[in-house]
Write a protein that holds these residues in place. Sequence first.
Motif, PDB file in Angstrom:
ATOM      1  N   THR A  27       9.980  -0.769   6.393  1.00 63.19           N
ATOM      2  CA  THR A  27      10.292  -2.190   6.196  1.00 63.19           C
ATOM      3  C   THR A  27       9.009  -3.009   6.311  1.00 63.19           C
ATOM      4  OG1 THR A  27      10.594  -2.640   8.542  1.00 63.19           O
ATOM      5  CG2 THR A  27      12.539  -1.845   7.336  1.00 63.19           C
ATOM      6  N   PRO A  28       9.018  -4.223   5.750  1.00 62.60           N
ATOM      7  CA  PRO A  28       7.804  -5.047   5.837  1.00 62.60           C
ATOM      8  C   PRO A  28       7.356  -5.267   7.285  1.00 62.60           C
ATOM      9  CG  PRO A  28       9.344  -5.989   4.252  1.00 62.60           C
ATOM     10  CD  PRO A  28      10.054  -4.851   4.919  1.00 62.60           C
ATOM     11  N   TYR A  29       8.309  -5.551   8.178  1.00 64.15           N
ATOM     12  CA  TYR A  29       7.947  -5.820   9.564  1.00 64.15           C
ATOM     13  C   TYR A  29       7.297  -4.599  10.204  1.00 64.15           C
ATOM     14  CZ  TYR A  29       8.554  -6.696  14.579  1.00 64.15           C
ATOM     15  OH  TYR A  29       8.337  -6.842  15.928  1.00 64.15           O
ATOM     16  N   ARG A  30       7.885  -3.439  10.024  1.00 68.99           N
ATOM     17  CA  ARG A  30       7.352  -2.217  10.644  1.00 68.99           C
ATOM     18  C   ARG A  30       5.976  -1.867  10.052  1.00 68.99           C
ATOM     19  NH1 ARG A  30      11.133   1.247  13.072  1.00 68.99           N
ATOM     20  NH2 ARG A  30      10.167   3.075  12.121  1.00 68.99           N
ATOM     21  N   VAL A  31       5.847  -2.023   8.738  1.00 70.04           N
ATOM     22  CA  VAL A  31       4.555  -1.723   8.113  1.00 70.04           C
ATOM     23  C   VAL A  31       3.502  -2.703   8.624  1.00 70.04           C
ATOM     24  CG1 VAL A  31       3.281  -1.687   5.931  1.00 70.04           C
ATOM     25  CG2 VAL A  31       5.560  -0.682   6.051  1.00 70.04           C
ATOM     26  N   TRP A  32       3.886  -3.950   8.744  1.00 68.14           N
ATOM     27  CA  TRP A  32       2.947  -4.978   9.214  1.00 68.14           C
ATOM     28  C   TRP A  32       2.445  -4.650  10.628  1.00 68.14           C
ATOM     29  CZ3 TRP A  32       4.931  -9.800  12.031  1.00 68.14           C
ATOM     30  CH2 TRP A  32       3.871 -10.648  12.377  1.00 68.14           C
ATOM     31  N   VAL A  33       3.392  -4.397  11.541  1.00 61.60           N
ATOM     32  CA  VAL A  33       2.982  -4.082  12.915  1.00 61.60           C
ATOM     33  C   VAL A  33       2.065  -2.854  12.920  1.00 61.60           C
ATOM     34  CG1 VAL A  33       3.794  -3.343  15.195  1.00 61.60           C
ATOM     35  CG2 VAL A  33       5.028  -5.136  13.974  1.00 61.60           C
ATOM     36  N   SER A  34       2.412  -1.845  12.156  1.00 61.19           N
ATOM     37  CA  SER A  34       1.589  -0.631  12.147  1.00 61.19           C
ATOM     38  C   SER A  34       0.198  -0.920  11.577  1.00 61.19           C
ATOM     39  CB  SER A  34       2.269   0.483  11.349  1.00 61.19           C
ATOM     40  OG  SER A  34       2.205   0.224   9.969  1.00 61.19           O
ATOM     41  N   GLU A  35       0.141  -1.701  10.499  1.00 60.45           N
ATOM     42  CA  GLU A  35      -1.159  -2.002   9.891  1.00 60.45           C
ATOM     43  C   GLU A  35      -2.075  -2.738  10.864  1.00 60.45           C
ATOM     44  OE1 GLU A  35      -2.775  -1.334   7.042  1.00 60.45           O
ATOM     45  OE2 GLU A  35      -1.175   0.094   6.652  1.00 60.45           O
ATOM     46  N   ILE A  36      -1.496  -3.647  11.636  1.00 67.89           N
ATOM     47  CA  ILE A  36      -2.331  -4.403  12.600  1.00 67.89           C
ATOM     48  C   ILE A  36      -2.770  -3.469  13.726  1.00 67.89           C
ATOM     49  CG2 ILE A  36      -2.392  -6.370  14.190  1.00 67.89           C
ATOM     50  CD1 ILE A  36      -2.212  -7.156  11.187  1.00 67.89           C
ATOM     51  N   MET A  37      -1.845  -2.644  14.206  1.00 69.60           N
ATOM     52  CA  MET A  37      -2.212  -1.709  15.277  1.00 69.60           C
ATOM     53  C   MET A  37      -3.274  -0.715  14.808  1.00 69.60           C
ATOM     54  SD  MET A  37       1.243  -0.732  17.357  1.00 69.60           S
ATOM     55  CE  MET A  37       1.956  -1.875  18.540  1.00 69.60           C
ATOM     56  N   LEU A  38      -3.196  -0.333  13.532  1.00 70.17           N
ATOM     57  CA  LEU A  38      -4.113   0.699  13.020  1.00 70.17           C
ATOM     58  C   LEU A  38      -5.528   0.176  12.765  1.00 70.17           C
ATOM     59  CD1 LEU A  38      -1.663   2.535  10.609  1.00 70.17           C
ATOM     60  CD2 LEU A  38      -2.854   3.592  12.534  1.00 70.17           C
ATOM     61  N   GLN A  39      -5.701  -1.156  12.816  1.00 70.86           N
ATOM     62  CA  GLN A  39      -7.057  -1.673  12.637  1.00 70.86           C
ATOM     63  C   GLN A  39      -7.882  -1.226  13.838  1.00 70.86           C
ATOM     64  OE1 GLN A  39      -6.423  -5.896  12.302  1.00 70.86           O
ATOM     65  NE2 GLN A  39      -5.558  -5.733  10.252  1.00 70.86           N
ATOM     66  N   GLN A  40      -8.962  -0.587  13.622  1.00 69.38           N
ATOM     67  CA  GLN A  40      -9.879  -0.099  14.666  1.00 69.38           C
ATOM     68  C   GLN A  40      -9.270   0.979  15.558  1.00 69.38           C
ATOM     69  OE1 GLN A  40     -12.675  -1.923  14.396  1.00 69.38           O
ATOM     70  NE2 GLN A  40     -11.890  -3.782  13.478  1.00 69.38           N
ATOM     71  N   THR A  41      -8.089   1.495  15.232  1.00 75.48           N
ATOM     72  CA  THR A  41      -7.428   2.442  16.133  1.00 75.48           C
ATOM     73  C   THR A  41      -6.844   3.609  15.345  1.00 75.48           C
ATOM     74  OG1 THR A  41      -6.801   0.476  17.396  1.00 75.48           O
ATOM     75  CG2 THR A  41      -5.821   2.533  18.099  1.00 75.48           C
ATOM     76  N   GLN A  42      -6.933   4.800  15.945  1.00 75.15           N
ATOM     77  CA  GLN A  42      -6.464   6.015  15.261  1.00 75.15           C
ATOM     78  C   GLN A  42      -4.937   6.128  15.265  1.00 75.15           C
ATOM     79  OE1 GLN A  42      -8.607   9.294  15.029  1.00 75.15           O
ATOM     80  NE2 GLN A  42     -10.363   7.949  14.838  1.00 75.15           N
TER      81      GLN A  42
END
Length: 344
Positions: A27-42
């Motif tokens: 979903t857009p919300y889940r993808v969004w949260v993951s994309e932000i968390m994945l910035q600079q993080t594995q």
Amino acid sequence: MSDFAARLLRWFDACGRHDLPWQHPRTPYRVWVSEIMLQQTQVQTVAGYFGRFLTRFPDLPALAAAHEDEVLALWSGLGYYSRARNLHRAAKACVERHGGALPDSIEALSALPGIGRSTAAAILAQAHGQRHAILDGNVKRVLARLIGETEWPGKPAVERRLWAEAEARLPGTRLADYTQALMDFGATHCTPRKPRCVDCPLQADCRAFAHDAVAGIPARKPAKPLPTRQARMLVLRDARGRVLLERRTSKGVWQGLWSLPEAADDAGVEALRSRLGADRGDALPAFIHVFSHYRLDVRPSLHGVREPRGTPPADQPDQRWVSATDLDTLGLPRPIRTLLESLP
Ligand code: SF4
């Protein structure tokens, strides 16, 4: 579909990541949260945080309604906390302006706090299958190697070239998979160190590989220009041809070496000149000496001293009148020695 996209998708089908927590459902919300968390993080680090975050904030209105302290507490340990604050602010903005959902246009999405062009594209491609190019750090590296880009990708002109390249390679279908494939390929195959060129499906088109230049691409960020410090140096010469030298006692460059009396500006030069009974003097050729952390712009001048005051100055053990023949007996910085040896 281009040959490039087809080969990348074939690789993704066989070797890509298909079971990441945010992919089911995408979903857009889940993808969004993951994309932000994945910035600079594995990915491995993010997985646990993502689960806890989604349990507490299962949808965007729940996140918007939370207190910032609680959002930060659930982010605690992930680092780069401005990401969490922006996520929270963006959720509130979506409740206020977009009916509690993430907008589905790239313009509106990238206007939200913490969502740049590439993140907006990744969300829209993965959640809605829209046709937008991404260009995160991994993708920059892959594309730079494929086209043999030898300049630093952070340079605006290079970044524009890479965006154009990313756009040109977009397929017409399977945008969500293609976007994930590019990210996975950069993270697991064309890695910063030890990329797996030997079994790479893109090897035939990779210019960096063809020119044996993989290790040097992407180019490193050029070092910042060194700051410049100015120094006025006085060559004070008495009637016997001796020059006044001072031993550097303070910490820093040239500590313990013998150098010339130094002033920061004209007023300092005047003060030194009158204290030492020197004439107005003549300018000598300026020169630059480069240290590891700054450039020293030296403006020397040559002054005659008729009667040196204090020879040697009893109260100044770190000052000495030195004849040309005695210069070799003292430790002098190389540029000062060169200057003294070139005196008229
Ligand atoms: Fe990356 Fe090597 Fe493949 Fe080129 S050949 S894309 S450098 S893994």
